[in-house]
Write a protein that holds these residues in place. Structure first.
Motif, PDB file in Angstrom:
ATOM      1  N   MET A  22       0.827  -1.199   0.000  1.00 60.36           N
ATOM      2  CA  MET A  22       0.000   0.000   0.000  1.00 60.36           C
ATOM      3  C   MET A  22       0.869   1.260   0.000  1.00 60.36           C
ATOM      4  SD  MET A  22      -2.765   1.297   2.825  1.00 60.36           S
ATOM      5  CE  MET A  22      -1.455   1.636   3.980  1.00 60.36           C
ATOM      6  N   ILE A  23       1.899   1.262   0.814  1.00 59.43           N
ATOM      7  CA  ILE A  23       2.794   2.416   0.891  1.00 59.43           C
ATOM      8  C   ILE A  23       3.503   2.628  -0.446  1.00 59.43           C
ATOM      9  CG2 ILE A  23       4.931   3.275   1.951  1.00 59.43           C
ATOM     10  CD1 ILE A  23       3.892   1.957   4.591  1.00 59.43           C
ATOM     11  N   LYS A  27       3.111   5.879  -2.901  1.00 57.76           N
ATOM     12  CA  LYS A  27       4.271   6.667  -3.328  1.00 57.76           C
ATOM     13  C   LYS A  27       4.347   6.777  -4.847  1.00 57.76           C
ATOM     14  CE  LYS A  27       7.375   5.762   0.554  1.00 57.76           C
ATOM     15  NZ  LYS A  27       8.608   5.051   0.963  1.00 57.76           N
ATOM     16  N   ASN A  28       4.063   5.663  -5.514  1.00 60.09           N
ATOM     17  CA  ASN A  28       4.212   5.613  -6.973  1.00 60.09           C
ATOM     18  C   ASN A  28       2.994   6.116  -7.740  1.00 60.09           C
ATOM     19  OD1 ASN A  28       6.808   4.468  -6.794  1.00 60.09           O
ATOM     20  ND2 ASN A  28       5.943   2.429  -6.573  1.00 60.09           N
ATOM     21  N   ASN A  29       1.809   5.890  -7.189  1.00 62.88           N
ATOM     22  CA  ASN A  29       0.577   6.169  -7.929  1.00 62.88           C
ATOM     23  C   ASN A  29      -0.327   7.219  -7.289  1.00 62.88           C
ATOM     24  OD1 ASN A  29       1.323   3.980  -9.653  1.00 62.88           O
ATOM     25  ND2 ASN A  29       0.473   2.571  -8.151  1.00 62.88           N
ATOM     26  N   GLY A  30      -0.060   7.551  -6.034  1.00 56.97           N
ATOM     27  CA  GLY A  30      -0.888   8.516  -5.332  1.00 56.97           C
ATOM     28  C   GLY A  30      -1.876   7.825  -4.393  1.00 56.97           C
ATOM     29  N   THR A  36      -4.065   1.622  -4.774  1.00 54.10           N
ATOM     30  CA  THR A  36      -3.769   2.021  -3.398  1.00 54.10           C
ATOM     31  C   THR A  36      -5.006   1.853  -2.518  1.00 54.10           C
ATOM     32  OG1 THR A  36      -2.161   3.643  -4.218  1.00 54.10           O
ATOM     33  CG2 THR A  36      -2.901   3.904  -1.936  1.00 54.10           C
ATOM     34  N   ILE A  37      -6.141   2.263  -3.017  1.00 55.84           N
ATOM     35  CA  ILE A  37      -7.389   2.140  -2.266  1.00 55.84           C
ATOM     36  C   ILE A  37      -7.731   0.678  -2.027  1.00 55.84           C
ATOM     37  CG2 ILE A  37      -9.883   2.557  -2.356  1.00 55.84           C
ATOM     38  CD1 ILE A  37      -9.162   5.209  -3.821  1.00 55.84           C
ATOM     39  N   LYS A  38      -7.552  -0.159  -3.045  1.00 59.38           N
ATOM     40  CA  LYS A  38      -7.840  -1.589  -2.900  1.00 59.38           C
ATOM     41  C   LYS A  38      -6.959  -2.212  -1.819  1.00 59.38           C
ATOM     42  CE  LYS A  38      -6.258  -4.997  -5.443  1.00 59.38           C
ATOM     43  NZ  LYS A  38      -5.863  -5.835  -6.550  1.00 59.38           N
ATOM     44  N   LEU A  39      -5.675  -1.888  -1.839  1.00 65.78           N
ATOM     45  CA  LEU A  39      -4.759  -2.419  -0.836  1.00 65.78           C
ATOM     46  C   LEU A  39      -5.112  -1.908   0.558  1.00 65.78           C
ATOM     47  CD1 LEU A  39      -1.489  -2.074  -2.908  1.00 65.78           C
ATOM     48  CD2 LEU A  39      -2.488  -4.230  -2.106  1.00 65.78           C
ATOM     49  N   SER A  40      -5.490  -0.652   0.655  1.00 64.44           N
ATOM     50  CA  SER A  40      -5.902  -0.078   1.927  1.00 64.44           C
ATOM     51  C   SER A  40      -7.135  -0.791   2.481  1.00 64.44           C
ATOM     52  CB  SER A  40      -6.187   1.418   1.755  1.00 64.44           C
ATOM     53  OG  SER A  40      -6.658   1.964   2.956  1.00 64.44           O
ATOM     54  N   GLN A  41      -8.081  -1.076   1.623  1.00 63.57           N
ATOM     55  CA  GLN A  41      -9.293  -1.770   2.050  1.00 63.57           C
ATOM     56  C   GLN A  41      -8.992  -3.205   2.484  1.00 63.57           C
ATOM     57  OE1 GLN A  41     -11.662  -1.100  -1.463  1.00 63.57           O
ATOM     58  NE2 GLN A  41     -12.628   0.722  -0.592  1.00 63.57           N
ATOM     59  N   GLN A  42      -8.087  -3.863   1.763  1.00 64.68           N
ATOM     60  CA  GLN A  42      -7.694  -5.220   2.157  1.00 64.68           C
ATOM     61  C   GLN A  42      -7.013  -5.209   3.522  1.00 64.68           C
ATOM     62  OE1 GLN A  42      -5.229  -6.513  -1.102  1.00 64.68           O
ATOM     63  NE2 GLN A  42      -6.981  -7.213  -2.312  1.00 64.68           N
ATOM     64  N   LEU A  43      -6.142  -4.239   3.740  1.00 67.08           N
ATOM     65  CA  LEU A  43      -5.467  -4.110   5.026  1.00 67.08           C
ATOM     66  C   LEU A  43      -6.472  -3.813   6.125  1.00 67.08           C
ATOM     67  CD1 LEU A  43      -2.855  -4.036   6.663  1.00 67.08           C
ATOM     68  CD2 LEU A  43      -2.594  -1.638   5.986  1.00 67.08           C
ATOM     69  N   ASP A  44      -7.408  -2.918   5.875  1.00 73.40           N
ATOM     70  CA  ASP A  44      -8.453  -2.612   6.852  1.00 73.40           C
ATOM     71  C   ASP A  44      -9.244  -3.864   7.228  1.00 73.40           C
ATOM     72  OD1 ASP A  44      -7.788   0.068   6.899  1.00 73.40           O
ATOM     73  OD2 ASP A  44      -9.444   0.690   5.588  1.00 73.40           O
ATOM     74  N   SER A  45      -9.611  -4.639   6.233  1.00 71.78           N
ATOM     75  CA  SER A  45     -10.384  -5.861   6.491  1.00 71.78           C
ATOM     76  C   SER A  45      -9.593  -6.847   7.345  1.00 71.78           C
ATOM     77  CB  SER A  45     -10.777  -6.533   5.176  1.00 71.78           C
ATOM     78  OG  SER A  45     -11.671  -5.733   4.464  1.00 71.78           O
TER      79      SER A  45
END
Length: 58
Positions: A22-23, A27-30, A36-45
């Protein structure tokens, strides 16, 4: 007991991996990039699941 320790290590590794991905994506895509949002949601879950399991043990 060993199985619980192995599961905890596996989950911690998943958290670390998702957080790193996610980080890097941010950094690379914003921050608002779909990846990034998908990875953030997976981490949240995953973190929510960990919290839920911990609260059931109390």
């Amino acid at each position: 007991m060993e199985q619980i320790v192995n599961e905890r290590i596996k989950v911690e590794a998943q958290v670390y991996t998702l957080r790193s991905q996610m980080i890097d994506s941010a950094k690379n895509n914003g921050f608002t990039d779909p990846e990034t949002i998908k990875l953030s949601q997976q981490l949240d879950s995953l973190l929510n699941l960990i919290q839920f399991k911990r609260s059931k043990k109390m």
